[in-house]
Motif scaffolding. Structure first.
Motif, PDB file in Angstrom:
ATOM      1  N   GLY A 229       0.748  -1.331  -0.136  1.00  0.00           N
ATOM      2  CA  GLY A 229       0.078  -0.009   0.045  1.00  0.00           C
ATOM      3  C   GLY A 229       0.859   1.425  -0.148  1.00  0.00           C
ATOM      4  N   PHE A 230       0.129   2.225   0.223  1.00  0.00           N
ATOM      5  CA  PHE A 230       0.780   3.669   0.033  1.00  0.00           C
ATOM      6  C   PHE A 230       2.005   3.925   0.983  1.00  0.00           C
ATOM      7  CE2 PHE A 230      -3.361   5.256  -1.633  1.00  0.00           C
ATOM      8  CZ  PHE A 230      -2.859   5.712  -2.943  1.00  0.00           C
ATOM      9  N   HIS A 231       2.004   3.522   2.415  1.00  0.00           N
ATOM     10  CA  HIS A 231       2.884   3.813   3.086  1.00  0.00           C
ATOM     11  C   HIS A 231       4.149   2.835   2.852  1.00  0.00           C
ATOM     12  CE1 HIS A 231       0.779   6.742   5.583  1.00  0.00           C
ATOM     13  NE2 HIS A 231      -0.019   6.003   5.729  1.00  0.00           N
ATOM     14  N   ARG A 232       3.909   1.562   2.289  1.00  0.00           N
ATOM     15  CA  ARG A 232       5.226   0.664   1.949  1.00  0.00           C
ATOM     16  C   ARG A 232       5.831   1.349   0.829  1.00  0.00           C
ATOM     17  NH1 ARG A 232       9.042  -0.782   0.382  1.00  0.00           N
ATOM     18  NH2 ARG A 232       9.906  -2.881  -0.037  1.00  0.00           N
ATOM     19  N   ILE A 233       4.954   1.932  -0.346  1.00  0.00           N
ATOM     20  CA  ILE A 233       5.694   2.582  -1.492  1.00  0.00           C
ATOM     21  C   ILE A 233       6.393   3.863  -0.807  1.00  0.00           C
ATOM     22  CG2 ILE A 233       4.875   3.933  -3.375  1.00  0.00           C
ATOM     23  CD1 ILE A 233       2.524   1.832  -3.742  1.00  0.00           C
ATOM     24  N   GLU A 234       5.776   4.521  -0.041  1.00  0.00           N
ATOM     25  CA  GLU A 234       6.394   6.007   0.374  1.00  0.00           C
ATOM     26  C   GLU A 234       7.613   5.525   1.072  1.00  0.00           C
ATOM     27  OE1 GLU A 234       5.544   9.195   4.230  1.00  0.00           O
ATOM     28  OE2 GLU A 234       4.502   7.412   4.101  1.00  0.00           O
ATOM     29  N   TYR A 235       7.681   4.403   1.748  1.00  0.00           N
ATOM     30  CA  TYR A 235       8.944   3.957   2.501  1.00  0.00           C
ATOM     31  C   TYR A 235      10.055   3.701   1.582  1.00  0.00           C
ATOM     32  CZ  TYR A 235      12.316   1.426   5.096  1.00  0.00           C
ATOM     33  OH  TYR A 235      13.522   0.779   5.803  1.00  0.00           O
ATOM     34  N   GLY A 236       9.674   2.997   0.459  1.00  0.00           N
ATOM     35  CA  GLY A 236      10.636   2.797  -0.480  1.00  0.00           C
ATOM     36  C   GLY A 236      10.960   4.040  -1.661  1.00  0.00           C
ATOM     37  N   LEU A 237       9.973   4.963  -1.726  1.00  0.00           N
ATOM     38  CA  LEU A 237      10.413   5.952  -2.494  1.00  0.00           C
ATOM     39  C   LEU A 237      11.223   7.037  -1.755  1.00  0.00           C
ATOM     40  CD1 LEU A 237       7.017   6.964  -4.321  1.00  0.00           C
ATOM     41  CD2 LEU A 237       8.879   6.398  -5.450  1.00  0.00           C
ATOM     42  N   TRP A 238      11.172   7.097  -0.446  1.00  0.00           N
ATOM     43  CA  TRP A 238      12.201   7.908   0.433  1.00  0.00           C
ATOM     44  C   TRP A 238      13.261   7.133   1.053  1.00  0.00           C
ATOM     45  CZ3 TRP A 238       7.272   9.605  -1.045  1.00  0.00           C
ATOM     46  CH2 TRP A 238       7.128  10.938  -1.285  1.00  0.00           C
ATOM     47  N   HIS A 239      13.578   6.012   0.732  1.00  0.00           N
ATOM     48  CA  HIS A 239      14.681   5.176   1.258  1.00  0.00           C
ATOM     49  C   HIS A 239      15.596   4.501   0.131  1.00  0.00           C
ATOM     50  CE1 HIS A 239      12.342   5.695   4.996  1.00  0.00           C
ATOM     51  NE2 HIS A 239      13.651   5.382   5.550  1.00  0.00           N
ATOM     52  N   GLY A 240      15.434   5.087  -1.081  1.00  0.00           N
ATOM     53  CA  GLY A 240      16.276   4.492  -2.228  1.00  0.00           C
ATOM     54  C   GLY A 240      16.041   3.281  -2.748  1.00  0.00           C
ATOM     55  N   GLN A 241      14.818   2.626  -2.660  1.00  0.00           N
ATOM     56  CA  GLN A 241      14.607   1.639  -3.387  1.00  0.00           C
ATOM     57  C   GLN A 241      14.245   1.516  -4.849  1.00  0.00           C
ATOM     58  OE1 GLN A 241      11.401  -0.427  -0.964  1.00  0.00           O
ATOM     59  NE2 GLN A 241      12.822  -1.118   0.512  1.00  0.00           N
ATOM     60  N   SER A 242      14.630   0.610  -5.510  1.00  0.00           N
ATOM     61  CA  SER A 242      14.665   0.608  -7.018  1.00  0.00           C
ATOM     62  C   SER A 242      13.227   0.343  -7.504  1.00  0.00           C
ATOM     63  CB  SER A 242      15.541  -0.547  -7.583  1.00  0.00           C
ATOM     64  OG  SER A 242      14.758  -1.599  -7.394  1.00  0.00           O
ATOM     65  N   ALA A 243      13.149   1.097  -8.797  1.00  0.00           N
ATOM     66  CA  ALA A 243      11.773   1.136  -9.592  1.00  0.00           C
ATOM     67  C   ALA A 243      11.235  -0.271  -9.650  1.00  0.00           C
ATOM     68  CB  ALA A 243      11.977   1.678 -10.779  1.00  0.00           C
ATOM     69  N   SER A 244      12.208  -1.127  -9.885  1.00  0.00           N
ATOM     70  CA  SER A 244      11.960  -2.813 -10.035  1.00  0.00           C
ATOM     71  C   SER A 244      11.230  -3.193  -8.943  1.00  0.00           C
ATOM     72  CB  SER A 244      13.004  -3.633 -10.504  1.00  0.00           C
ATOM     73  OG  SER A 244      14.078  -3.583  -9.601  1.00  0.00           O
ATOM     74  N   VAL A 245      11.643  -2.903  -7.554  1.00  0.00           N
ATOM     75  CA  VAL A 245      11.091  -3.249  -6.206  1.00  0.00           C
ATOM     76  C   VAL A 245       9.806  -2.549  -5.854  1.00  0.00           C
ATOM     77  CG1 VAL A 245      11.355  -3.217  -3.656  1.00  0.00           C
ATOM     78  CG2 VAL A 245      13.356  -3.876  -5.325  1.00  0.00           C
ATOM     79  N   LEU A 246       9.789  -1.417  -6.483  1.00  0.00           N
ATOM     80  CA  LEU A 246       8.490  -0.581  -6.094  1.00  0.00           C
ATOM     81  C   LEU A 246       7.276  -0.738  -7.057  1.00  0.00           C
ATOM     82  CD1 LEU A 246      10.001   2.977  -5.277  1.00  0.00           C
ATOM     83  CD2 LEU A 246       9.045   1.474  -3.761  1.00  0.00           C
ATOM     84  N   ARG A 247       7.732  -1.355  -8.385  1.00  0.00           N
ATOM     85  CA  ARG A 247       6.921  -1.633  -9.467  1.00  0.00           C
ATOM     86  C   ARG A 247       5.887  -2.552  -9.157  1.00  0.00           C
ATOM     87  NH1 ARG A 247       4.820  -2.502 -14.679  1.00  0.00           N
ATOM     88  NH2 ARG A 247       2.620  -2.164 -14.006  1.00  0.00           N
TER      89      ARG A 247
END
Length: 393
Positions: A229-247
């Motif tokens: 969900g949104f907060h998991r995506i937020e964590y990834g976007l602001w902690h340097g996780q890659s687009a492949s992980v976030l997709r």
């Protein structure tokens, strides 16, 4: 709509202390009965209010004793049943409760509503004399009177859901293209679209946790693979996780929103929940946004608070017609409080327009925000009691 338990729907909560009840509404009392509670008034199989013989206006206090088989709700009403002055809910057989209020001169009765559907009314009693500050009666509120506001709020949610889905798809497209800078901006747009639906989360069922759950309570915290969900995506976007992980996460978010939209037409909105949400949305914001406990790196808690203010305005818009005849001044006070809080949030931004994280607010900014939010919550806390379902007498 931050959930204190990421894998469970948030449940309604109410403060039932007498101090939380609007002085212009009802005196709601209960609990153990002190020895000096006054005369005993019986609620029985064949009567309602045996032993209730008031004659003088002013303070009234007596014990209610249910001698029937079933629990009852007891209302002190005007002789024509058009106004309610006090109530005791969930009066149990063998467990006496105190009813206390202050009545002006007039004609009154007790109305007993039993859980088996039986309704009994006492003889009318006439009170004479004067009292400086009597309780003002309010019109009863049958459950059916909330059907209109519930339908209006459902239309509000129906109209907002397509925009939420579109914003989620834009976020997913950003991540698919590898543009994480744009994704951070579009994440906020989509998240705020969801936060404006604050009164509906209990109707979203498990979708709420999938879309907006936090990592609190998960076995592995922010590393737990079940967190979405949104907060998991937020964590990834602001902690340097890659687009492949976030997709994977943004694609799943879109699917969850689609599932929620498909499910919503069959979802129930409890009529009694709507007045409760008018207070609870910002109560949750105080607990989760201003403490920063639901911030996973974006620093946008105040933006979420503003979306919660907008969600509260949407709920109150459906309830104004019921609030006004019961407390004519309350809607104006609520409007003033909401305007003050919105003005605070306008001021709590950088010169470039970026949101300031709550921890970075100046002392003056924080004190002003806390004061205005606290004052607004005090006013909002009266709405659930004011609009609690009360049958016509």
């Amino acid at each position: 709509m931050t959930d204190p338990s990421p894998r469970a729907r948030r449940l309604p909560f109410r403060i039932l202390a007498a101090a939380a009840v609007c002085a212009a509404a009802l005196a709601l009392l209960g609990g153990a009965v002190p020895a000096s509670a006054g005369p005993v008034v019986t609620v029985g199989e064949g009567d309602c209010g045996s032993g209730w013989t008031p004659a003088a206006a002013g303070p009234q206090s007596f014990q209610l004793s249910d001698t029937a088989r079933d629990p009852a709700e007891v209302y002190l009403v005007s002789a024509d049943g058009g106004e309610v002055y006090a109530e005791v809910l969930s009066l149990l057989p063998g467990v006496p409760r105190t009813l206390a209020t202050a009545l002006g001169p007039g004609r009154y009765a007790l109305r007993c509503v039993f859980t088996d559907g039986t309704v009994r009314t006492s003889p009318v009693r006439g009170l004479t004399g004067a009292v400086a500050d009597p309780v003002r009666g309010i019109p009863p509120l049958p459950d059916l009177d909330l059907a209109g506001p519930v339908n209006a709020y459902r239309r509000y949610v129906d109209a907002a859901l397509p925009g939420l889905l579109a914003a989620g798809r834009v976020l997913d497209a950003d991540v698919r293209a590898g543009d994480l800078t744009r994704a951070r901006a579009d994440w906020l747009t989509a998240h705020l679209d969801y936060e404006r639906l604050g009164a509906a989360y209990n109707s979203f069922g498990d979708f709420d946790a999938a879309i907006d759950g936090t990592a609190d309570g998960l076995p592995l915290g922010t590393a737990d693979p079940s967190w979405t969900g949104f907060h998991r995506i937020e964590y990834g976007l602001w902690h340097g996780q890659s687009a492949s992980v976030l997709r994977v996460l943004t694609h799943r978010l879109v699917g969850s929103v689609q599932g929620m939209i498909a499910d919503f037409p069959s979802a129930d909105i409890d009529p009694g929940d709507l007045p409760l949400r008018s207070h609870e949305i910002l109560e949750n914001a105080l607990q989760f946004q201003l403490t920063g406990s639901s911030d996973y790196g974006s620093g946008t808690a105040l933006a979420t608070l503003r979306a919660n203010v907008q969600g509260t305005v949407a709920v109150l818009a459906t309830l104004t017609g019921l609030i006004a005849p019961r407390d004519p001044g309350l809607t104006g006070r609520l409007d003033s409080g909401l305007t003050a809080l919105d003005r605070d949030l306008d001021a709590d931004r950088t010169p470039a327009g970026a949101w300031i994280p709550p921890a970075a607010l100046t002392l003056t900014q924080r004190q002003r925000l806390d004061s205005d939010l606290g004052g607004l919550l005090e006013q909002l806390s009266t709405v659930p009691d004011l609009l609690q379902g009360r049958p016509n007498a």
